[in-house]
Design a protein around this motif. Structure first.
Motif, PDB file in Angstrom:
ATOM      1  N   SER A  77       4.260   9.217 -10.022  1.00 30.51           N
ATOM      2  CA  SER A  77       3.324   9.287 -11.414  1.00 30.51           C
ATOM      3  C   SER A  77       2.866  10.773 -11.595  1.00 30.51           C
ATOM      4  CB  SER A  77       2.361   8.104 -11.565  1.00 30.51           C
ATOM      5  OG  SER A  77       2.951   7.077 -11.571  1.00 30.51           O
ATOM      6  N   ILE A  78       2.243  11.001 -10.383  1.00 27.84           N
ATOM      7  CA  ILE A  78       1.600  12.597 -10.628  1.00 27.84           C
ATOM      8  C   ILE A  78       2.518  13.604 -10.865  1.00 27.84           C
ATOM      9  CG2 ILE A  78       0.211  14.379  -9.416  1.00 27.84           C
ATOM     10  CD1 ILE A  78      -1.177  11.899  -8.200  1.00 27.84           C
ATOM     11  N   TYR A  79       3.938  13.300 -10.397  1.00 29.82           N
ATOM     12  CA  TYR A  79       4.957  14.301 -10.279  1.00 29.82           C
ATOM     13  C   TYR A  79       5.494  14.469 -11.643  1.00 29.82           C
ATOM     14  CZ  TYR A  79       9.402  16.593  -9.505  1.00 29.82           C
ATOM     15  OH  TYR A  79      10.848  17.195  -9.721  1.00 29.82           O
TER      16      TYR A  79
ATOM     17  N   VAL B  54       3.927  13.646 -14.257  1.00 31.25           N
ATOM     18  CA  VAL B  54       2.948  14.376 -15.255  1.00 31.25           C
ATOM     19  C   VAL B  54       3.177  15.538 -15.098  1.00 31.25           C
ATOM     20  CG1 VAL B  54       0.383  14.725 -15.283  1.00 31.25           C
ATOM     21  CG2 VAL B  54       1.453  12.255 -15.088  1.00 31.25           C
ATOM     22  N   PHE B  55       3.108  16.169 -13.842  1.00 30.67           N
ATOM     23  CA  PHE B  55       3.252  17.854 -13.996  1.00 30.67           C
ATOM     24  C   PHE B  55       4.680  18.124 -14.518  1.00 30.67           C
ATOM     25  CE2 PHE B  55       0.492  17.660 -10.217  1.00 30.67           C
ATOM     26  CZ  PHE B  55      -0.269  18.555 -10.433  1.00 30.67           C
ATOM     27  N   ILE B  56       5.666  17.302 -14.514  1.00 28.61           N
ATOM     28  CA  ILE B  56       7.012  17.642 -15.159  1.00 28.61           C
ATOM     29  C   ILE B  56       6.983  17.752 -16.594  1.00 28.61           C
ATOM     30  CG2 ILE B  56       9.386  16.735 -15.730  1.00 28.61           C
ATOM     31  CD1 ILE B  56       9.187  18.060 -12.951  1.00 28.61           C
ATOM     32  N   GLN B  57       5.907  16.635 -17.259  1.00 27.63           N
ATOM     33  CA  GLN B  57       5.896  16.582 -18.624  1.00 27.63           C
ATOM     34  C   GLN B  57       5.063  17.943 -19.038  1.00 27.63           C
ATOM     35  OE1 GLN B  57       7.351  14.602 -20.700  1.00 27.63           O
ATOM     36  NE2 GLN B  57       8.428  13.737 -19.010  1.00 27.63           N
ATOM     37  N   LEU B  58       4.171  18.214 -18.086  1.00 27.89           N
ATOM     38  CA  LEU B  58       3.312  19.362 -18.580  1.00 27.89           C
ATOM     39  C   LEU B  58       3.873  20.497 -18.603  1.00 27.89           C
ATOM     40  CD1 LEU B  58      -0.122  18.463 -16.479  1.00 27.89           C
ATOM     41  CD2 LEU B  58       0.084  18.424 -19.000  1.00 27.89           C
ATOM     42  N   GLU B  59       4.725  20.561 -17.479  1.00 28.85           N
ATOM     43  CA  GLU B  59       5.685  22.070 -17.589  1.00 28.85           C
ATOM     44  C   GLU B  59       6.660  21.904 -18.832  1.00 28.85           C
ATOM     45  OE1 GLU B  59       7.316  25.245 -15.910  1.00 28.85           O
ATOM     46  OE2 GLU B  59       5.451  24.135 -15.460  1.00 28.85           O
ATOM     47  N   LYS B  60       7.141  20.750 -19.141  1.00 24.08           N
ATOM     48  CA  LYS B  60       8.059  20.769 -20.372  1.00 24.08           C
ATOM     49  C   LYS B  60       7.007  21.309 -21.660  1.00 24.08           C
ATOM     50  CE  LYS B  60      11.539  17.296 -19.046  1.00 24.08           C
ATOM     51  NZ  LYS B  60      11.926  15.964 -19.272  1.00 24.08           N
ATOM     52  N   ILE B  61       6.002  20.801 -21.637  1.00 25.88           N
ATOM     53  CA  ILE B  61       5.058  21.329 -22.912  1.00 25.88           C
ATOM     54  C   ILE B  61       4.727  22.699 -22.785  1.00 25.88           C
ATOM     55  CG2 ILE B  61       2.898  20.979 -23.664  1.00 25.88           C
ATOM     56  CD1 ILE B  61       2.943  17.806 -22.865  1.00 25.88           C
TER      57      ILE B  61
ATOM     58  N   ALA C 243       0.854  -1.144  -0.054  1.00 25.20           N
ATOM     59  CA  ALA C 243      -0.038  -0.181  -0.077  1.00 25.20           C
ATOM     60  C   ALA C 243       0.832   1.263   0.120  1.00 25.20           C
ATOM     61  CB  ALA C 243      -1.027  -0.149   1.279  1.00 25.20           C
ATOM     62  N   PRO C 244       1.901   1.363   1.017  1.00 28.70           N
ATOM     63  CA  PRO C 244       2.781   2.637   0.932  1.00 28.70           C
ATOM     64  C   PRO C 244       3.458   2.976  -0.375  1.00 28.70           C
ATOM     65  CG  PRO C 244       3.594   1.122   2.477  1.00 28.70           C
ATOM     66  CD  PRO C 244       2.154   0.613   2.120  1.00 28.70           C
ATOM     67  N   LEU C 245       3.932   1.413  -0.902  1.00 29.77           N
ATOM     68  CA  LEU C 245       4.878   1.677  -2.215  1.00 29.77           C
ATOM     69  C   LEU C 245       4.099   1.910  -3.315  1.00 29.77           C
ATOM     70  CD1 LEU C 245       6.987  -1.589  -1.830  1.00 29.77           C
ATOM     71  CD2 LEU C 245       7.601   0.642  -1.822  1.00 29.77           C
ATOM     72  N   LEU C 246       2.513   1.569  -3.451  1.00 29.04           N
ATOM     73  CA  LEU C 246       1.631   1.984  -4.480  1.00 29.04           C
ATOM     74  C   LEU C 246       1.504   3.511  -4.261  1.00 29.04           C
ATOM     75  CD1 LEU C 246      -0.991  -0.838  -4.602  1.00 29.04           C
ATOM     76  CD2 LEU C 246       0.807  -0.157  -6.337  1.00 29.04           C
ATOM     77  N   GLY C 247       1.367   4.012  -3.026  1.00 28.15           N
ATOM     78  CA  GLY C 247       1.052   5.412  -2.720  1.00 28.15           C
ATOM     79  C   GLY C 247       2.261   6.350  -3.102  1.00 28.15           C
ATOM     80  N   ILE C 248       3.366   5.832  -3.072  1.00 24.23           N
ATOM     81  CA  ILE C 248       4.585   6.438  -3.455  1.00 24.23           C
ATOM     82  C   ILE C 248       4.550   6.451  -5.286  1.00 24.23           C
ATOM     83  CG2 ILE C 248       7.224   6.386  -3.657  1.00 24.23           C
ATOM     84  CD1 ILE C 248       6.918   5.315  -0.856  1.00 24.23           C
ATOM     85  N   TRP C 249       4.404   5.317  -5.589  1.00 23.26           N
ATOM     86  CA  TRP C 249       4.335   5.182  -7.370  1.00 23.26           C
ATOM     87  C   TRP C 249       3.286   6.203  -7.608  1.00 23.26           C
ATOM     88  CZ3 TRP C 249       0.136   3.570 -10.032  1.00 23.26           C
ATOM     89  CH2 TRP C 249       0.504   3.449 -11.447  1.00 23.26           C
ATOM     90  N   PHE C 250       2.084   6.399  -6.957  1.00 22.61           N
ATOM     91  CA  PHE C 250       0.949   7.150  -7.506  1.00 22.61           C
ATOM     92  C   PHE C 250       1.548   8.802  -7.471  1.00 22.61           C
ATOM     93  CE2 PHE C 250      -2.588   9.894  -6.697  1.00 22.61           C
ATOM     94  CZ  PHE C 250      -3.459   9.594  -7.365  1.00 22.61           C
TER      95      PHE C 250
END
Length: 413
Positions: A341-343, A345-352, A331-338
């Motif tokens: 993943s969101i981070y 996405v934000f990095i990719q959006l910032e690059k765009i 559960a905590p590993l999945l939380g960290i992964w989630f």
């Protein structure tokens, strides 16, 4: 010097992470030892524990069975951390006892109350209820056993006590031979219906299996008791022993465990219970046991889940160590992964966003250069767009210096 400090810091960080992983793994992986509090050797609790031991050892657990003459003390032994006992058997009401640190793993079987009386007493027709036992020489298991504590509670309803009835509390190994030798008028035992000891007593010509009246009323007083029927001929079909269906009271046997028992160990025990008790017996049907226990003891969520859906796939698929680590940290590993993943996405959006800004800035420059070559002055719209793009570039941590310088220059024209 600075480089050596950085290398040392990285090494210390790496070692810290290794120690954290090792500690987390150690904490998650359960011990492979299980200690079972059972009744005396030769009793039904001990026999059940031996069956569990055989199954659990195939799963690489080390199982130690601890026999107790005073089975009424088993719940206290399991609850006591100093005793280091993991599970035990109970067969009576635990209200009023310290059960805060215990959970129930479920009910596993019904054990009848066998009352064998001397044929002389039975022939006289005097033994029809517990009240008729008053004044007879009775032998029971040790006084602090579950059997004797249950029977003494029933005796109290009929006014039977040591003042009016000779009561002897002996081990099974000592009490049964003396009952057969007619040193007692009756013997009372709570054992599994398939017990060889009870079958031998039932076949003894000098003893009779008594059926007591008012059983329904007794069950109302003691919810852990039930009425069962021992079928005609179950001990000996050819000899018709017993000669008729005999209605008996039976105690519901449950397995209790420490509340902090690891999930992997709990599931291993529940699987052993299922393998041992799912078959039919002399007094219950197939797949009737084990079952959820709604007793005074708490049941954990994963015990309830087992009775609803069986063993979770993690514990049925992976080895104990791997399953325990996954269960503890998935559960905590999945939380960290989630969140990672969101981070991302934000990095990719910032690059765009940065690429879009660069594209728009260069497009604006091309448009402005084209207008200047045509001799056109900057329009209000062009100045507005230059200011917006200039402001956006200045907010960038890594901006477009050449583009920004040219835009400022063009704005002055």
């Amino acid at each position: 010097m600075q480089k050596n400090k950085m290398q040392l810091a990285r090494l210390l960080l790496f070692l810290s992470l290794v120690l954290i992983v090792l500690y987390a793994t150690f904490k998650a992986v359960p011990a492979r030892q299980i200690r079972i509090a059972a009744g005396p050797e030769g009793g039904s609790f001990y026999a059940i524990a031996l069956q569990y031991k055989k199954i659990l050892e195939k799963k690489y657990y080390q199982v130690e069975i601890i026999p107790f003459q005073n089975t009424d003390e088993i719940s206290a032994q399991v609850a006591d951390d100093a005793a280091h006992v993991d599970i035990g058997f109970v067969a009576n009401d635990l209200h009023g006892k310290n059960t805060g640190s215990l959970i129930s793993l479920g009910e596993i079987q019904l054990q009848p109350i066998f009352i064998f009386v001397n044929r002389k007493e039975e022939a006289a027709g005097r033994i029809q209820s517990f009240a008729d036992l008053r004044g007879l020489r009775l032998v029971l298991p040790p006084e602090k056993s579950v059997t004797s504590q249950t029977l003494l509670s029933i005796f109290a309803l009929y006014g039977i006590d040591r003042n009016n009835t000779p009561l002897s509390f002996l081990s099974i190994g000592s009490g049964i031979p003396q009952l057969v030798q007619e040193k007692f008028d009756a013997g009372l035992f709570i054992l599994g219906a398939e017990s060889e000891l009870m079958a031998e007593l039932a076949k003894n010509q000098h003893l009779a299996l008594a059926e007591m009246k008012q059983q329904a009323a007794i069950v109302r007083r003691f919810p852990f008791l039930q009425e069962v029927t021992l079928p005609n001929g179950i001990f000996d079909l050819e000899g018709k022993i017993p000669a008729r269906d005999v209605k008996l009271l039976a105690a519901s046997i449950s397995v209790i465990a420490k509340k902090d028992l690891p999930p992997a160990t709990t599931y291993a025990l529940l699987e052993a219970m299922w393998e041992v008790h799912r078959s039919s017996s002399y007094v219950n049907g197939e797949n009737e046991f084990p079952k959820y226990s709604s007793t005074a003891i708490h049941t954990s969520e994963f015990v309830n889940e087992f009775y609803r859906k069986g063993t979770p796939w993690i514990f049925s698929t992976f080895p104990v160590a791997a399953a325990s680590i996954l269960d503890a940290y998935l559960a905590p590993l999945l939380g960290i992964w989630f969140f990672l993943s969101i981070y991302r996405v934000f990095i990719q959006l910032e690059k765009i966003r940065s690429l879009t800004l660069s594209f728009l800035a260069h497009l604006l420059l091309c448009w402005l250069r084209w207008g200047i070559r045509k001799g056109r002055p900057l329009s209000p719209l062009a100045r507005f767009l230059v200011e917006k793009v200039e402001s956006a570039i200045e907010r960038e941590e890594q901006g477009l210096p050449e583009v920004l310088a040219e835009l400022k220059h063009l704005k002055q024209l």
